[in-house]
Scaffold this motif. Sequence first.
Motif, PDB file in Angstrom:
ATOM      1  N   THR A 135      -9.356  20.322   5.540  1.00 51.73           N
ATOM      2  CA  THR A 135      -9.771  21.422   4.622  1.00 51.73           C
ATOM      3  C   THR A 135     -11.010  21.063   3.773  1.00 51.73           C
ATOM      4  O   THR A 135     -11.515  21.815   3.047  1.00 51.73           O
ATOM      5  CB  THR A 135      -8.882  21.651   3.498  1.00 51.73           C
ATOM      6  OG1 THR A 135      -8.830  20.386   2.573  1.00 51.73           O
ATOM      7  CG2 THR A 135      -7.569  21.854   4.089  1.00 51.73           C
ATOM      8  N   ASN A 136     -11.789  19.863   4.217  1.00 54.17           N
ATOM      9  CA  ASN A 136     -12.899  19.398   3.330  1.00 54.17           C
ATOM     10  C   ASN A 136     -12.594  19.038   2.319  1.00 54.17           C
ATOM     11  O   ASN A 136     -13.603  19.075   1.328  1.00 54.17           O
ATOM     12  CB  ASN A 136     -14.055  20.343   3.541  1.00 54.17           C
ATOM     13  CG  ASN A 136     -15.488  19.620   3.606  1.00 54.17           C
ATOM     14  OD1 ASN A 136     -15.573  18.446   3.694  1.00 54.17           O
ATOM     15  ND2 ASN A 136     -16.422  20.519   3.182  1.00 54.17           N
ATOM     16  N   GLY A 137     -11.253  18.861   1.885  1.00 53.52           N
ATOM     17  CA  GLY A 137     -10.829  18.527   0.721  1.00 53.52           C
ATOM     18  C   GLY A 137     -11.073  19.554  -0.488  1.00 53.52           C
ATOM     19  O   GLY A 137     -11.297  19.262  -1.574  1.00 53.52           O
ATOM     20  N   ASN A 138     -11.175  20.970  -0.043  1.00 54.89           N
ATOM     21  CA  ASN A 138     -11.244  21.891  -0.895  1.00 54.89           C
ATOM     22  C   ASN A 138     -10.213  22.331  -2.119  1.00 54.89           C
ATOM     23  O   ASN A 138      -8.836  22.213  -1.681  1.00 54.89           O
ATOM     24  CB  ASN A 138     -11.367  23.275  -0.025  1.00 54.89           C
ATOM     25  CG  ASN A 138     -12.832  23.550   0.371  1.00 54.89           C
ATOM     26  OD1 ASN A 138     -12.877  24.576   1.147  1.00 54.89           O
ATOM     27  ND2 ASN A 138     -13.678  22.771   0.587  1.00 54.89           N
ATOM     28  N   VAL A 139     -10.772  22.254  -3.306  1.00 52.79           N
ATOM     29  CA  VAL A 139      -9.892  22.482  -4.363  1.00 52.79           C
ATOM     30  C   VAL A 139     -10.570  23.642  -5.385  1.00 52.79           C
ATOM     31  O   VAL A 139     -11.738  23.359  -5.660  1.00 52.79           O
ATOM     32  CB  VAL A 139      -9.475  21.639  -5.164  1.00 52.79           C
ATOM     33  CG1 VAL A 139      -8.480  21.890  -6.355  1.00 52.79           C
ATOM     34  CG2 VAL A 139      -9.118  20.360  -4.468  1.00 52.79           C
ATOM     35  N   MET A 140      -9.992  24.606  -5.937  1.00 54.15           N
ATOM     36  CA  MET A 140     -10.713  25.509  -6.747  1.00 54.15           C
ATOM     37  C   MET A 140      -9.695  25.363  -8.087  1.00 54.15           C
ATOM     38  O   MET A 140      -8.372  25.314  -8.227  1.00 54.15           O
ATOM     39  CB  MET A 140     -10.285  27.053  -6.239  1.00 54.15           C
ATOM     40  CG  MET A 140     -11.656  27.694  -7.117  1.00 54.15           C
ATOM     41  SD  MET A 140     -11.485  29.443  -6.272  1.00 54.15           S
ATOM     42  CE  MET A 140     -13.032  29.215  -5.258  1.00 54.15           C
ATOM     43  N   THR A 141     -10.594  25.205  -9.272  1.00 55.26           N
ATOM     44  CA  THR A 141     -10.049  25.182 -10.696  1.00 55.26           C
ATOM     45  C   THR A 141     -10.976  25.968 -11.534  1.00 55.26           C
ATOM     46  O   THR A 141     -12.062  26.172 -11.307  1.00 55.26           O
ATOM     47  CB  THR A 141      -9.917  23.566 -10.880  1.00 55.26           C
ATOM     48  OG1 THR A 141      -9.050  23.654 -12.269  1.00 55.26           O
ATOM     49  CG2 THR A 141     -10.923  22.871 -11.070  1.00 55.26           C
ATOM     50  N   ALA A 142     -10.540  26.118 -12.772  1.00 56.36           N
ATOM     51  CA  ALA A 142     -11.356  26.658 -13.676  1.00 56.36           C
ATOM     52  C   ALA A 142     -11.003  26.173 -15.206  1.00 56.36           C
ATOM     53  O   ALA A 142      -9.614  25.924 -15.328  1.00 56.36           O
ATOM     54  CB  ALA A 142     -11.017  28.201 -13.496  1.00 56.36           C
ATOM     55  N   ARG A 143     -12.192  26.073 -15.946  1.00 54.15           N
ATOM     56  CA  ARG A 143     -11.683  25.585 -17.570  1.00 54.15           C
ATOM     57  C   ARG A 143     -11.893  26.781 -18.386  1.00 54.15           C
ATOM     58  O   ARG A 143     -12.554  27.663 -18.090  1.00 54.15           O
ATOM     59  CB  ARG A 143     -12.787  24.655 -17.724  1.00 54.15           C
ATOM     60  CG  ARG A 143     -12.401  23.125 -16.829  1.00 54.15           C
ATOM     61  CD  ARG A 143     -13.721  22.172 -17.218  1.00 54.15           C
ATOM     62  NE  ARG A 143     -13.752  22.119 -18.530  1.00 54.15           N
ATOM     63  CZ  ARG A 143     -15.194  22.606 -19.002  1.00 54.15           C
ATOM     64  NH1 ARG A 143     -15.883  23.102 -18.343  1.00 54.15           N
ATOM     65  NH2 ARG A 143     -15.278  22.319 -20.371  1.00 54.15           N
ATOM     66  N   ALA A 144     -11.253  26.741 -19.488  1.00 50.66           N
ATOM     67  CA  ALA A 144     -11.217  27.744 -20.521  1.00 50.66           C
ATOM     68  C   ALA A 144     -12.003  26.948 -21.638  1.00 50.66           C
ATOM     69  O   ALA A 144     -12.113  26.127 -22.266  1.00 50.66           O
ATOM     70  CB  ALA A 144     -10.060  27.830 -21.244  1.00 50.66           C
TER      71      ALA A 144
END
Length: 503
Positions: free
Chosen positions: A315-324
């Motif tokens: 996956t090419n190491g894909n990660v999605m995340t979000a900060r508040a």
Amino acid sequence: EAAPYVPALVVGTGYGAAVTALRLGAAGIRTTMIEMGQLWNTPGKDGKVFCSTLKPDRRSMWFSSRTKAPLDTFLWLDVVNRDLGRPYAGVLDRIDFPNMGVYVGRGVGGGSLVNGGMAPTPQRAYFEKMLPTVDADAMYKRYFPLARRMLGVNTIDPRYLEQTPVYKYARVSRRHAHQAGFRTSVVPNVYDFNYLRREENKQAPRSALAGEVIYGNNHGKQSLDKTYLADALGTGNVTIRTLTRVTTIRQQGKGYLVGLEQIDVWGKVVRRSEISCGSLFLGAGSIGTTELLLRARETGTLPDLPTAIGNGWGTNGNVMTARANHLWDPTGSLQSTIPTLAIDNWNDPKHPAFAEIAPLPVGLETWASLYLAITVNPERGRFTYNHTTDRADLHWSASQSTPSLRSAQALFDKINNAIGTTYRRDLFAGNRAFAADFCYHPLGGALLGKATDNYGRVRNHPGLYVTDSSLIPGSLGVNPFVTITALAERNIAHVLATDLKRR
Ligand code: FDA
């Protein structure tokens, strides 16, 4: 009735395919490209070719009755995805396997139609580690610069980046990263930053500032139809057939006989036919190319294809995340959909990550910082052929995403600690702070030097070549299309010089 013959057939119209077709055409070789998606050049009732992420319609998704955006919800509300009515040959596909959804573009230009245009070149040391048999000198001196030039890669003017409201979100995330001790870098792009400035000043129709990206950009982006494919057609030797899927491949004399299935925009099969060719180049993308080869091997039309086909997917190491963010740290209500900065923690010995600072372009202040991180994940998935469905199945367990999640979390925990912030849990189903169950960067399935020789020639099958992301073993450390393009340039130069001297 004999099938029509063409000297060279190219499957797909993404990066690997477009490079290959241009170089074949320029060498005087008559070439036909087969693309299962549409040619995106006809405006709809709203005067636009593509729809925006804010108001998706049937043009958005490839045969789906509902959009499948990477974010599930916003403030836990089901406001992100929309019903689309009758399934249609839209531009973005999400192929869902157990534990992994893979996004791909459909249409003339493949992924270039839907991607964020980010055009980084990998760190040389990591490239050499992932593709040790490729002459890195030739790549870094010749083929990477060639690819960047041909693709129209440009970099944002630093003064513009510092003052424009449309990259406030990027500057806020950059400041937070620096406060936590991380480095950031500017990432080149194929979206024309001069165009962006003009759309901001209302001198040109808005695209990056109108929420357009994953369902296509109406302006500004140098997608392949405007670069390699335009040049390929300009040679006079290349033609493209759209809404046509390659289904089968078999040997015929010294060449190949390929089965085709043509559909209308509603998915109805309108014609089945065959075409024969001297040389066959597979550029159907990591999943498309791997599936074609697996099907040929497992149904016995090309029974001697290498056992390595189907292996080495990542996956090419894909990660999605979000900060508040804090209330005093707004990210801006008008955001460019085109990312331009990344947090570069790639040299971290334990948790390498290259995290692009992504927009959340919903048209109002969100106080959110969104990221797509590329991490090192040594796990590899594997495809097998499913005789019942006639499709490739991906074997990827949920735990195989853990290394990606760990690296991303190490990075963003540090930022949250330094800034005193937390994760957003309203965006991904199940209150998750991270999503590693989908990817934008599928890589592998027909690896260079394993399923093919060192130039993409499929082993024991003269005249059969792999040209695309399936050659790359699961990981690159940066967004992949510059590398896919440069590798295809290198391979076709060698193949033209040695296998395809003009007949
Ligand atoms: P690609 O997938 O581009 O093209 C394959 C083509 O073959 C498609 O048009 C498909 O329809 C067609 N096809 C498949 N099977 C077929 C068949 N059997 N018969 C006929 N046609 C067939 N990368 C990057 O470097 N920077 C970025 O910013 C991003 N951002 C990004 C966002 C999103 C939303 C996505 C989905 C992807 C990205 N990417 C990206 C990834 C990048 O787009 C991707 O790596 C490349 O498009 C892969 O290029 P390929 O040449 O391998 O195939």
